[in-house]
Design an enzyme around this catalytic site. Structure first.
Site, PDB file in Angstrom:
ATOM      1  N   GLY A  85     -10.278 -34.490   9.156  1.00 28.17           N
ATOM      2  CA  GLY A  85     -10.591 -33.309   8.359  1.00 28.17           C
ATOM      3  C   GLY A  85     -11.211 -32.179   9.157  1.00 28.17           C
ATOM      4  O   GLY A  85     -11.717 -31.213   8.590  1.00 28.17           O
ATOM      5  N   HIS A  93     -11.737 -47.179   5.303  1.00 30.10           N
ATOM      6  CA  HIS A  93     -11.687 -45.778   5.737  1.00 30.10           C
ATOM      7  C   HIS A  93     -13.099 -45.354   6.147  1.00 30.10           C
ATOM      8  O   HIS A  93     -14.081 -45.792   5.545  1.00 30.10           O
ATOM      9  CB  HIS A  93     -11.153 -44.896   4.604  1.00 30.10           C
ATOM     10  CG  HIS A  93     -10.835 -43.517   5.080  1.00 30.10           C
ATOM     11  ND1 HIS A  93     -11.817 -42.568   5.269  1.00 30.10           N
ATOM     12  CD2 HIS A  93      -9.673 -42.931   5.453  1.00 30.10           C
ATOM     13  CE1 HIS A  93     -11.258 -41.459   5.728  1.00 30.10           C
ATOM     14  NE2 HIS A  93      -9.954 -41.649   5.852  1.00 30.10           N
ATOM     15  N   SER A 108      -6.373 -35.373  11.361  1.00 29.45           N
ATOM     16  CA  SER A 108      -5.756 -34.054  11.530  1.00 29.45           C
ATOM     17  C   SER A 108      -4.308 -34.123  12.019  1.00 29.45           C
ATOM     18  O   SER A 108      -3.883 -33.307  12.832  1.00 29.45           O
ATOM     19  CB  SER A 108      -6.602 -33.170  12.452  1.00 29.45           C
ATOM     20  OG  SER A 108      -7.883 -32.938  11.871  1.00 29.45           O
ATOM     21  N   GLU A 162      -8.423 -44.162  13.385  1.00 31.36           N
ATOM     22  CA  GLU A 162      -8.811 -42.815  12.968  1.00 31.36           C
ATOM     23  C   GLU A 162     -10.141 -42.432  13.614  1.00 31.36           C
ATOM     24  O   GLU A 162     -11.213 -42.807  13.110  1.00 31.36           O
ATOM     25  CB  GLU A 162      -8.977 -42.758  11.447  1.00 31.36           C
ATOM     26  CG  GLU A 162      -7.714 -43.082  10.682  1.00 31.36           C
ATOM     27  CD  GLU A 162      -7.736 -42.424   9.304  1.00 31.36           C
ATOM     28  OE1 GLU A 162      -6.828 -41.637   9.036  1.00 31.36           O
ATOM     29  OE2 GLU A 162      -8.675 -42.689   8.533  1.00 31.36           O
ATOM     30  N   ASN A 201      -2.848 -40.044   2.469  1.00 32.13           N
ATOM     31  CA  ASN A 201      -4.128 -40.435   1.888  1.00 32.13           C
ATOM     32  C   ASN A 201      -4.643 -39.249   1.075  1.00 32.13           C
ATOM     33  O   ASN A 201      -5.175 -38.296   1.636  1.00 32.13           O
ATOM     34  CB  ASN A 201      -5.113 -40.800   3.015  1.00 32.13           C
ATOM     35  CG  ASN A 201      -6.468 -41.188   2.478  1.00 32.13           C
ATOM     36  OD1 ASN A 201      -6.648 -41.367   1.272  1.00 32.13           O
ATOM     37  ND2 ASN A 201      -7.440 -41.318   3.371  1.00 32.13           N
ATOM     38  N   TRP A 202      -4.443 -39.325  -0.225  1.00 36.10           N
ATOM     39  CA  TRP A 202      -4.832 -38.190  -1.085  1.00 36.10           C
ATOM     40  C   TRP A 202      -6.341 -38.092  -1.273  1.00 36.10           C
ATOM     41  O   TRP A 202      -6.842 -37.066  -1.730  1.00 36.10           O
ATOM     42  CB  TRP A 202      -4.158 -38.319  -2.463  1.00 36.10           C
ATOM     43  CG  TRP A 202      -2.685 -38.069  -2.458  1.00 36.10           C
ATOM     44  CD1 TRP A 202      -1.916 -37.725  -1.376  1.00 36.10           C
ATOM     45  CD2 TRP A 202      -1.793 -38.117  -3.578  1.00 36.10           C
ATOM     46  NE1 TRP A 202      -0.607 -37.573  -1.774  1.00 36.10           N
ATOM     47  CE2 TRP A 202      -0.504 -37.800  -3.112  1.00 36.10           C
ATOM     48  CE3 TRP A 202      -1.965 -38.403  -4.947  1.00 36.10           C
ATOM     49  CZ2 TRP A 202       0.609 -37.757  -3.957  1.00 36.10           C
ATOM     50  CZ3 TRP A 202      -0.866 -38.372  -5.787  1.00 36.10           C
ATOM     51  CH2 TRP A 202       0.412 -38.043  -5.290  1.00 36.10           C
ATOM     52  N   LYS A 203      -7.054 -39.150  -0.974  1.00 35.78           N
ATOM     53  CA  LYS A 203      -8.513 -39.189  -1.184  1.00 35.78           C
ATOM     54  C   LYS A 203      -8.829 -38.814  -2.642  1.00 35.78           C
ATOM     55  O   LYS A 203      -8.050 -39.127  -3.537  1.00 35.78           O
ATOM     56  CB  LYS A 203      -9.219 -38.274  -0.183  1.00 35.78           C
ATOM     57  CG  LYS A 203      -8.763 -38.534   1.260  1.00 35.78           C
ATOM     58  CD  LYS A 203      -9.602 -37.838   2.295  1.00 35.78           C
ATOM     59  CE  LYS A 203      -9.065 -38.175   3.685  1.00 35.78           C
ATOM     60  NZ  LYS A 203      -9.882 -37.662   4.765  1.00 35.78           N
ATOM     61  N   GLY A 229      -4.341 -37.108   5.801  1.00 34.69           N
ATOM     62  CA  GLY A 229      -5.140 -36.611   4.690  1.00 34.69           C
ATOM     63  C   GLY A 229      -4.661 -35.235   4.252  1.00 34.69           C
ATOM     64  O   GLY A 229      -3.701 -35.091   3.491  1.00 34.69           O
ATOM     65  N   GLY A 230      -5.322 -34.197   4.756  1.00 37.92           N
ATOM     66  CA  GLY A 230      -5.078 -32.823   4.323  1.00 37.92           C
ATOM     67  C   GLY A 230      -3.606 -32.432   4.241  1.00 37.92           C
ATOM     68  O   GLY A 230      -3.152 -31.879   3.228  1.00 37.92           O
ATOM     69  N   GLU A 284     -14.744 -42.821   5.561  1.00 36.11           N
ATOM     70  CA  GLU A 284     -15.535 -42.240   4.464  1.00 36.11           C
ATOM     71  C   GLU A 284     -16.164 -43.346   3.622  1.00 36.11           C
ATOM     72  O   GLU A 284     -17.281 -43.208   3.115  1.00 36.11           O
ATOM     73  CB  GLU A 284     -14.632 -41.322   3.620  1.00 36.11           C
ATOM     74  CG  GLU A 284     -14.300 -40.044   4.387  1.00 36.11           C
ATOM     75  CD  GLU A 284     -12.957 -39.438   4.064  1.00 36.11           C
ATOM     76  OE1 GLU A 284     -12.345 -39.790   3.045  1.00 36.11           O
ATOM     77  OE2 GLU A 284     -12.501 -38.582   4.864  1.00 36.11           O
TER      78      GLU A 284
HETATM   79  P1  PGA Z   1      -7.026 -35.680   7.748  1.00 35.81           P
HETATM   80  O1  PGA Z   1      -7.502 -37.081   7.121  1.00 35.81           O
HETATM   81  O2  PGA Z   1      -5.552 -35.810   8.029  1.00 35.81           O
HETATM   82  O3  PGA Z   1      -7.337 -34.660   6.715  1.00 35.81           O
HETATM   83  O4  PGA Z   1      -7.802 -35.490   9.024  1.00 35.81           O
HETATM   84  C1  PGA Z   1      -7.017 -38.289   7.631  1.00 35.81           C
HETATM   85  C2  PGA Z   1      -7.679 -39.437   6.904  1.00 35.81           C
HETATM   86  O5  PGA Z   1      -8.874 -39.354   6.613  1.00 35.81           O
HETATM   87  O6  PGA Z   1      -7.027 -40.455   6.595  1.00 35.81           O
END
Ligand code: PGA
Length: 254
Positions: free
Chosen positions: A175, A97, A215, A169, A9-11, A236-237, A99
């Protein structure tokens, strides 16, 4: 075996040039997903077509959108329809998601409409659910996640739910560098699967991939993915670093 999935997930990260470099860096490692494995890249809208052309030749790799409109088409400036995604050959879309739920006020009901549209246009939704820290601290996480599933998915029939991928999640792990323990992930995934089984039966529940997100890193992916009900991760990260994401792909159950 149900699909084991590593989803990046590059966001809202990376320029076009950086995106190309990252994708090249991952693909040149030539990790070949097995028949029950899938690698997804959820990339920003402007890169969907480029990214798709890069992975088209690669067995087991595909591109996902990060969102779509709940409207079919028309005067909705700035929105992207499911039909548009379908017309450029996209077959997966991340929905709900945390967010988007938090910053764009997406409700379970709105997400139910997006899910329906995706399924109508042959796009597999990757439906995200998960609780905030205060919900977990009050011991309500199982009921909270169950309600997300009920409100957004329970109207689907058996064939439709089999096209949905679920990502659990916990918001407190996204994050933050604070990963759920393998036991916490397994417990919630088993709960989600039992909720699915009560509604659609065990066979259907057993066919649905449930990814863990929050994470996931190169050094904890294997432990998380080994859990019987964890079918890979939404990352994500760590998906922004080629070598890290490659290690995460390699950690999938085969
Ligand atoms: P993260 O993000 O791996 O940076 O915690 C995961 C996500 O939001 O899909």
């Amino acid at each position: 075996m149900r699909k084991q999935i590593a989803a990046a997930n590059w966001k809202m990260n990376l320029t076009y040039q950086q995106a190309e470099q990252l994708l090249d860096g991952i693909l040149q490692e030539k990790v070949a997903p097995g028949p029950d494995q899938q690698v997804l890249f959820a990339v920003p809208f402007p890169y969907l077509v480029l990214a798709k052309s890069e992975v088209d030749e690669e067995q087991g790799y595909a591109i996902a959108a990060q969102n779509c409109s709940d409207k079919v088409n028309g005067a909705y400036t700035g929105e992207t329809s499911v039909e548009m995604l379908q017309s450029v050959g996209i077959r997966y879309c991340v929905l709900g998601h945390s967010e988007r739920r938090e910053y764009f006020s997406e409700s379970n009901e709105l997400l139910a409409r997006k899910i329906d549209l995706c399924l109508e246009y042959g796009i597999q939704p990757l439906f995200c659910c998960g609780e905030a820290l205060q919900v977990r601290e009050s011991g309500q996480e199982a009921a909270y996640v169950q309600k997300q599933l009920e409100d957004s998915l329970f109207h689907l029939d058996d064939e439709q739910i089999r096209s949905v991928i679920i990502a659990y999640e916990p918001i407190w792990a996204i994050g933050t560098g604070k990963t759920a323990s393998a036991q916490q992930a397994q417990d919630m995934h088993a709960h989600i699967r039992s909720v699915l089984a009560q509604k659609w039966g065990k066979d259907t529940a057993d066919s649905i991939s449930i990814l863990y997100g929050g994470s996931v890193k190169a050094n904890n992916a294997a432990e998380l993915f080994t859990c019987p009900d964890v079918d890979g991760g939404l990352v994500g990260g760590a998906s922004l670093v080629a070598q890290d994401f490659v290690e995460i792909i390699k950690a999938l159950k085969s």
